[in-house]
Motif scaffolding. Structure first.
Motif, PDB file in Angstrom:
ATOM      1  N   GLU A  78       4.123   4.392   7.438  1.00 32.88           N
ATOM      2  CA  GLU A  78       5.206   5.677   7.907  1.00 32.88           C
ATOM      3  C   GLU A  78       5.369   6.796   6.123  1.00 32.88           C
ATOM      4  OE1 GLU A  78       5.996   7.586   9.873  1.00 32.88           O
ATOM      5  OE2 GLU A  78       4.642   6.110  11.413  1.00 32.88           O
ATOM      6  N   MET A  79       5.517   5.595   5.191  1.00 34.03           N
ATOM      7  CA  MET A  79       5.779   5.469   3.462  1.00 34.03           C
ATOM      8  C   MET A  79       5.252   6.218   2.973  1.00 34.03           C
ATOM      9  SD  MET A  79       8.524   2.803   2.305  1.00 34.03           S
ATOM     10  CE  MET A  79       9.108   3.703   0.900  1.00 34.03           C
ATOM     11  N   ALA A  80       3.578   6.129   3.619  1.00 33.72           N
ATOM     12  CA  ALA A  80       2.659   6.126   2.371  1.00 33.72           C
ATOM     13  C   ALA A  80       1.836   7.702   2.808  1.00 33.72           C
ATOM     14  CB  ALA A  80       1.519   5.231   3.488  1.00 33.72           C
ATOM     15  N   LYS A  81       2.836   8.113   4.006  1.00 36.19           N
ATOM     16  CA  LYS A  81       2.824   9.985   4.476  1.00 36.19           C
ATOM     17  C   LYS A  81       3.910  10.652   3.437  1.00 36.19           C
ATOM     18  CE  LYS A  81       3.160   9.430   9.507  1.00 36.19           C
ATOM     19  NZ  LYS A  81       4.115   9.119  10.622  1.00 36.19           N
ATOM     20  N   GLU A  82       3.631  10.221   2.592  1.00 36.79           N
ATOM     21  CA  GLU A  82       5.120  10.556   0.928  1.00 36.79           C
ATOM     22  C   GLU A  82       4.476  10.732  -0.090  1.00 36.79           C
ATOM     23  OE1 GLU A  82       6.723  13.153   2.252  1.00 36.79           O
ATOM     24  OE2 GLU A  82       7.390  12.594   4.429  1.00 36.79           O
ATOM     25  N   ARG A  83       3.401   9.176   0.162  1.00 35.06           N
ATOM     26  CA  ARG A  83       3.173   8.637  -1.889  1.00 35.06           C
ATOM     27  C   ARG A  83       2.162   7.481  -1.648  1.00 35.06           C
ATOM     28  NH1 ARG A  83       7.395   7.142  -5.170  1.00 35.06           N
ATOM     29  NH2 ARG A  83       8.510   7.867  -3.924  1.00 35.06           N
ATOM     30  N   GLN A  84       1.270   7.200  -2.174  1.00 36.29           N
ATOM     31  CA  GLN A  84      -0.234   6.816  -2.470  1.00 36.29           C
ATOM     32  C   GLN A  84       1.191   5.175  -2.708  1.00 36.29           C
ATOM     33  OE1 GLN A  84      -2.911   6.174  -5.715  1.00 36.29           O
ATOM     34  NE2 GLN A  84      -4.074   5.726  -4.220  1.00 36.29           N
ATOM     35  N   ILE A  85       0.574   3.760  -1.860  1.00 37.83           N
ATOM     36  CA  ILE A  85       0.451   2.963  -1.726  1.00 37.83           C
ATOM     37  C   ILE A  85      -0.374   1.437  -2.175  1.00 37.83           C
ATOM     38  CG2 ILE A  85       2.017   0.954  -0.513  1.00 37.83           C
ATOM     39  CD1 ILE A  85       3.598   3.155   1.223  1.00 37.83           C
ATOM     40  N   LEU A  86      -0.841   0.770  -2.179  1.00 38.75           N
ATOM     41  CA  LEU A  86      -1.416  -0.010  -2.810  1.00 38.75           C
ATOM     42  C   LEU A  86      -1.252  -1.560  -2.468  1.00 38.75           C
ATOM     43  CD1 LEU A  86      -2.916   1.392  -6.040  1.00 38.75           C
ATOM     44  CD2 LEU A  86      -3.538   1.903  -3.576  1.00 38.75           C
ATOM     45  N   LEU A  87      -1.713  -1.620  -1.720  1.00 36.75           N
ATOM     46  CA  LEU A  87      -1.597  -3.367  -0.839  1.00 36.75           C
ATOM     47  C   LEU A  87      -2.083  -4.221  -1.309  1.00 36.75           C
ATOM     48  CD1 LEU A  87       0.624  -5.550   0.127  1.00 36.75           C
ATOM     49  CD2 LEU A  87      -0.129  -4.588   2.250  1.00 36.75           C
ATOM     50  N   PHE A  88      -2.197  -5.137  -2.594  1.00 41.47           N
ATOM     51  CA  PHE A  88      -3.945  -6.033  -2.762  1.00 41.47           C
ATOM     52  C   PHE A  88      -2.979  -6.947  -1.345  1.00 41.47           C
ATOM     53  CE2 PHE A  88      -3.626  -3.375  -6.207  1.00 41.47           C
ATOM     54  CZ  PHE A  88      -4.853  -3.017  -6.434  1.00 41.47           C
ATOM     55  N   THR A  89      -3.995  -7.495  -0.972  1.00 42.48           N
ATOM     56  CA  THR A  89      -3.431  -9.320   0.118  1.00 42.48           C
ATOM     57  C   THR A  89      -4.508 -10.301   0.027  1.00 42.48           C
ATOM     58  OG1 THR A  89      -2.945  -9.946   2.317  1.00 42.48           O
ATOM     59  CG2 THR A  89      -4.137  -7.762   1.884  1.00 42.48           C
ATOM     60  N   CYS A  90      -4.665 -11.296   0.275  1.00 45.24           N
ATOM     61  CA  CYS A  90      -5.621 -11.895   0.301  1.00 45.24           C
ATOM     62  C   CYS A  90      -5.711 -12.564   1.404  1.00 45.24           C
ATOM     63  CB  CYS A  90      -5.034 -13.069  -0.388  1.00 45.24           C
ATOM     64  SG  CYS A  90      -3.969 -14.349  -0.151  1.00 45.24           S
ATOM     65  N   HIS A  91      -4.905 -11.791   2.494  1.00 41.90           N
ATOM     66  CA  HIS A  91      -5.656 -12.259   3.997  1.00 41.90           C
ATOM     67  C   HIS A  91      -5.519 -10.814   5.082  1.00 41.90           C
ATOM     68  CE1 HIS A  91      -2.976 -15.814   3.996  1.00 41.90           C
ATOM     69  NE2 HIS A  91      -2.261 -14.822   3.525  1.00 41.90           N
ATOM     70  N   ARG A  92      -6.988 -11.202   5.672  1.00 43.93           N
ATOM     71  CA  ARG A  92      -7.791  -9.721   6.394  1.00 43.93           C
ATOM     72  C   ARG A  92      -6.635  -9.326   7.315  1.00 43.93           C
ATOM     73  NH1 ARG A  92     -13.134  -9.570   4.875  1.00 43.93           N
ATOM     74  NH2 ARG A  92     -14.275 -11.556   4.437  1.00 43.93           N
ATOM     75  N   ARG A  93      -5.854 -10.122   8.231  1.00 44.25           N
ATOM     76  CA  ARG A  93      -4.859  -9.932   8.666  1.00 44.25           C
ATOM     77  C   ARG A  93      -4.203  -8.867   8.642  1.00 44.25           C
ATOM     78  NH1 ARG A  93      -0.531 -14.395   8.648  1.00 44.25           N
ATOM     79  NH2 ARG A  93       0.497 -14.236   6.209  1.00 44.25           N
ATOM     80  N   GLU A  94      -3.937  -8.360   7.780  1.00 48.22           N
ATOM     81  CA  GLU A  94      -3.541  -6.526   6.752  1.00 48.22           C
ATOM     82  C   GLU A  94      -4.024  -5.393   7.562  1.00 48.22           C
ATOM     83  OE1 GLU A  94      -2.982  -9.382   5.426  1.00 48.22           O
ATOM     84  OE2 GLU A  94      -0.991  -9.554   4.091  1.00 48.22           O
ATOM     85  N   GLY A  95      -5.432  -5.643   6.989  1.00 49.01           N
ATOM     86  CA  GLY A  95      -6.519  -4.478   7.134  1.00 49.01           C
ATOM     87  C   GLY A  95      -6.691  -4.790   9.024  1.00 49.01           C
TER      88      GLY A  95
END
Length: 652
Positions: free
Chosen positions: A620-637
Motif C-alpha cells: 500500500e505504501m509502495a503506491k506513493e514511493r518506491q520500496i526495496l525489500l531485500f530478503t533471504c526468503h522466497r516466500r515474500e515474493g
C-alpha cells in the motif's frame, strides 16, 4: 525519486547489475549473496564513502569492508528518476586512499551534467535528507531497526509542529547550551572550577609568600642572636685553648723530668745489684741461698774432716817390710844354723806373707791417696787449706747475700718507681692529647668549640632557610599583583556564575518549550506509528507512546499498561520500530518526490501471519514511493505471485 538500475564493483559485487521497478521491489538472494552489500552500495552512491570512519571492535570501516575482492578499485553507477529528470550517478576511485570520491551526475543516456548534483550533497539533494536522517528513517536494516534521535532528524520532526524551519534543533540547541554550561562548570572542570582553582592557588601562593616573609623575619632575628652567642663561645674557646696548652706543656715537662730521674735511679740500682750479684757469684756458693750454702758448707766440712780421719786410720806400707826382714833373717839363720831347712821354710813363709801384705798395703795406700785427694777437692772448691776456713767463707757469703738482697730490693723499688713515672707520663700525654684536641676532645676548649660550631651550623641552616624563603617568595611573584589578580578573579567568577545561572535558566526554558513542542508532535508521530503497528500486528496493539529519544512503549489491546520495547519479543520489537520508522518516513521526509525506502532483511523475525500483514502494508505504501525489500526468503515474493504491482527479482 525512484532507482531504476545499479551496477557495482563493490565488495563481492564484481560488475553485477540490479534492475528495479516502481512500487514494491522484493529482491531475493540467499545469505552471503550480496543483499547487504547492495544496500551499502545504494547508500554509498547517494552519499559517498565515509573516509573518516575508523575500525571499531569487530567492525571494519566501509572503505575496507567493501573493497572489491578482485583487488580492482571501487566504482559503480546508479540510474534513477527524480524531479530533475532521468539521472545517472557514477562514482569511481582515482586514489587508493580516497575510494569512490570521483563523482559525476549526468542526464541518463547523455554526457550532459546535472549541475544541481555534486559529490558531497547529491544524496541530500535527491532524498531531501542528509545521511544521518536517511540512515535512521528510510534505510532499514535488520541489525539497526531501532530508532535513535539525531540533530538532523530532530530538526525534521520539530518542523512538523513548527513553522517548517529546519534550521533549529532542540538536541543541537540543548547540546550547545550544555556545552556552554560545561564550559563554565562540569564537576571539577570548566571555567568556574578552573578559575576557582586558580584563585585558590593564588591565595595559597599569597599565604606562602606571607609565610615566607615571616620565616625571613624570624630567621634574621634568630641569626643575630646566635651570632652574638657564637662570638662569646669563640672567645671562651680561645681562652680555654690558651689555658689548656700552657697546662699541658707544664704537666708534660714535669712528667718527663720524673721519668728521667726515675730512669737514673733505676740504672744506679741496677748497677749496685749487678755488683752485689757479681760479688756473690764470685764465692764458691754462686747463686745458692744462705740456708743452702750453710747446709752445703756444713756437709762439705764434715766430709773433709771424715776423709782425713779415715786416711789417718789406714796402715802405712812400711809395715809390709817387717815380714820381709824376718824372712831375710830366717834365710840367714838357715845358712848358719843347722836347721837350715826349717829356717828356709819359715823364710819362704815370711816372704809369702811380705808379698801378700805389700800388695794389700799398696791398695790401702791408693785408697788413702784417693781419700786425701777427695778431701783436697772439697777444700779446693772453697779455696781453703783446712775445713775450719770454710766457716769464714760462709760468713762472708752471708754478708754478700744480704747485700745482694738489699740491692735487689732497691732495684725493684727503682723499677716500680720508673714504671709509675712512665705511667704518669703516659697519663699526662693522654691528657695533653685530649686537652690539645680542640675539636673532638672532652675538654673545656673542645666543648666551647663544639658549641660555637653547633651555633655556626644553626646559623647556616637559618641562612639557608631564609634564602629558600626569599627565593620562593621571589619565584611566587609580587604580593600586590597576586592581590590584584584575586580581585579580578573574584569579579570574573561573579560574571561566570551569573552566566551559569542564565544558562541554567535557558536550559530549563528550552526544555519547557521542547516539552510543549513534543506535546504537539509526539501525538501525531505516535498516532501514525500506532496505526502502522496495529496493521503489522493484526490489531494486537492499540496504543504506542514515544519519548524524545524514540524509546517506544506499546499497549496490547484490552490491557491497562503498556510494555517497553525491550519486553516485547524480537519479532514484535522489530515490528514496533518498523512502524515507527515508516511513520517518520511519512511525516518527516519530503512527500513531493519521496525517496525509496530500503529494507535489508528487516522482516526476518516476522512470523508468516505478520509477514503477510507487513507485505500488504508495504504494498500500500509502495503506491506513493518506491520500496526495496531485500530478503533471504522466497516466500515474500510468493505472496504476490500474480500481483503485477510488485516486482520480484531473483538476485542470486
Amino acid at each position: 525519486m525512484k532507482i531504476k538500475k545499479m551496477t557495482a564493483y563493490f565488495g563481492g559485487l564484481e560488475g553485477r547489475t540490479l534492475t528495479l521497478g516502481d512500487g514494491l521491489n522484493i529482491i531475493y538472494a540467499p545469505n552471503e549473496s550480496g543483499k547487504s552489500t547492495w544496500c551499502a552500495f545504494l547508500r554509498t552512491m547517494l552519499y559517498g564513502v565515509n573516509t573518516a570512519q575508523r575500525a571499531k571492535a569487530g567492525q571494519k570501516p566501509d572503505k575496507v569492508k567493501y573493497r572489491p575482492w578482485s583487488g580492482a578499485p571501487m566504482s559503480g553507477s546508479m540510474e534513477l528518476a527524480c524531479d530533475l529528470g532521468p539521472v545517472t550517478l557514477r562514482r569511481w576511485t582515482e586514489r587508493a586512499n580516497q575510494p569512490m570520491q570521483a563523482f559525476s551526475a549526468t542526464v541518463t543516456g547523455t554526457e550532459s551534467a546535472v549541475p544541481e548534483l555534486v559529490s558531497d550533497t547529491a544524496g541530500e539533494t535527491l532524498t531531501g535528507m542528509p545521511r544521518e536522517v536517511f540512515e535512521r528513517s528510510a534505510f532499514i536494516r535488520q541489525a539497526g531497526i531501532e530508532m535513535t534521535n539525531e540533530p538532523e532528524l530532530d530538526r525534521r520532526i520539530s518542523a512538523i509542529a513548527s513553522s517548517g524551519d529546519e534550521e533549529v534543533s532542540f538536541l543541537e540547541t540543548e547540546a550547545r547550551l550544555k556545552s556552554w554550561q560545561r564550559h563554565r562548570r562540569s564537576g571539577k572542570r570548566g571555567a568556574i572550577p578552573e578559575l576557582e582553582a586558580q584563585m585558590d592557588e593564588a591565595r595559597r601562593t599569597l599565604e606562602s609568600i606571607r609565610g615566607d616573609a615571616e620565616v625571613v623575619t624570624a630567621a634574621e632575628g634568630e641569626i643575630a642572636r646566635l651570632e652574638s652567642e657564637q662570638e662569646a663561645a669563640i672567645l671562651r674557646m680561645q681562652e680555654a685553648r690558651a689555658r689548656q696548652r700552657k697546662r699541658a706543656l707544664a704537666e708534660l715537662a714535669e712528667a718527663r723530668g720524673a721519668v728521667q730521674l726515675a730512669e737514673e735511679k733505676q740504672k744506679a740500682a741496677e748497677r749496685a745489684f749487678e755488683e752485689a750479684e757479681e760479688a756473690a757469684m764470685a764465692t764458691p756458693y754462686k747463686d745458692l741461698g744462705v740456708e743452702e750454702a750453710a747446709k752445703r758448707s756444713e756437709t762439705d766440712r764434715a766430709n773433709a774432716e771424715e776423709l782425713l780421719r779415715l786416711a789417718d786410720k789406714l796402715p802405712p806400707v812400711k809395715l809390709a817390710f817387717i815380714p820381709l826382714a824376718a824372712a831375710v833373717l830366717a834365710f840367714l839363720l838357715a845358712i848358719v844354723l843347722p836347721w837350715h831347712v826349717e829356717c828356709a821354710g819359715v823364710g819362704c813363709i815370711l816372704m809369702l806373707l811380705f808379698v801378700v801384705m805389700y800388695t794389700r798395703l799398696l791398695s790401702i795406700q791408693r785408697t788413702k791417696a784417693d781419700t786425701l785427694a777427695q778431701r783436697q777437692r772439697i777444700l779446693d772448691a772453697y779455696g781453703v787449706s783446712s775445713p775450719e776456713e770454710i766457716d769464714g767463707l760462709l760468713a762472708d757469703y752471708r754478708r754478700l747475700w744480704q747485700a745482694r738482697q738489699k740491692a735487689e730490693l732497691r732495684l725493684e723499688d727503682a723499677e716500680e718507681a720508673l714504671s709509675a713515672a712512665r705511667e704518669a707520663q703516659h697519663a699526662a700525654e693522654a691528657w695533653a692529647v685530649n686537652a690539645l684536641d680542640f675539636t673532638n676532645g672532652d675538654n673545656e676548649a673542645a666543648r666551647a668549640g663544639q658549641e660555637a660550631e653547633a651555633i655556626r651550623a644553626r646559623i647556616t641552616r637559618l641562612k639557608e632557610r631564609r634564602a629558600e624563603a626569599e627565593g620562593r617568595a621571589r619565584a611566587l611573584g609580587d604580593p600586590m599583583a597576586l592581590e590584584s589578580e584575586l580581585a579580578n578573579g573574584e569579579r570574573r567568577r561573579e560574571e561566570l556564575l551569573s552566566q551559569e545561572r542564565a544558562l541554567t535558566l535557558a536550559l530549563d526554558t528550552l526544555r519547557d518549550a521542547d516539552a510543549e513542542l513534543q506535546q504537539r508532535v509526539s501525538p501525531r508521530l505516535a498516532k501514525r506509528a500506532q496505526e502502522l503497528f496495529a496493521a503489522l500486528t493484526g490489531g494486537r496493539y492499540d496504543e504506542v507512546t514515544l519519548t524524545r529519544d524514540f524509546a517506544a512503549k506499546a499497549r496490547p489491546a484490552g490491557e491497562a499498561v503498556g510494555w517497553e520495547a525491550d519486553y516485547l519479543s524480537a519479532g514484535a520489537k522489530d515490528q514496533l520500530y518498523l512502524a515507527l520508522r515508516l511513520a517518520v518516513c511519512e511525516l518527516a521526509l519530503p512527500s513531493d518526490d519521496p525517496c525509496p525506502i530500503v529494507l535489508d532483511d528487516a522482516l526476518v523475525n516476522f512470523d508468516e501471519e505478520r509477514m503477510a500483514l507487513a507485505l500488504v502494508l508495504l504494498r500500500e505504501m509502495a503506491k506513493e514511493r518506491q520500496i526495496l525489500l531485500f530478503t533471504c526468503h522466497r516466500r515474500e515474493g510468493e505472496y504476490f505471485r500474480h500481483d503485477r504491482s510488485v516486482t520480484r527479482i531473483d538476485a542470486e
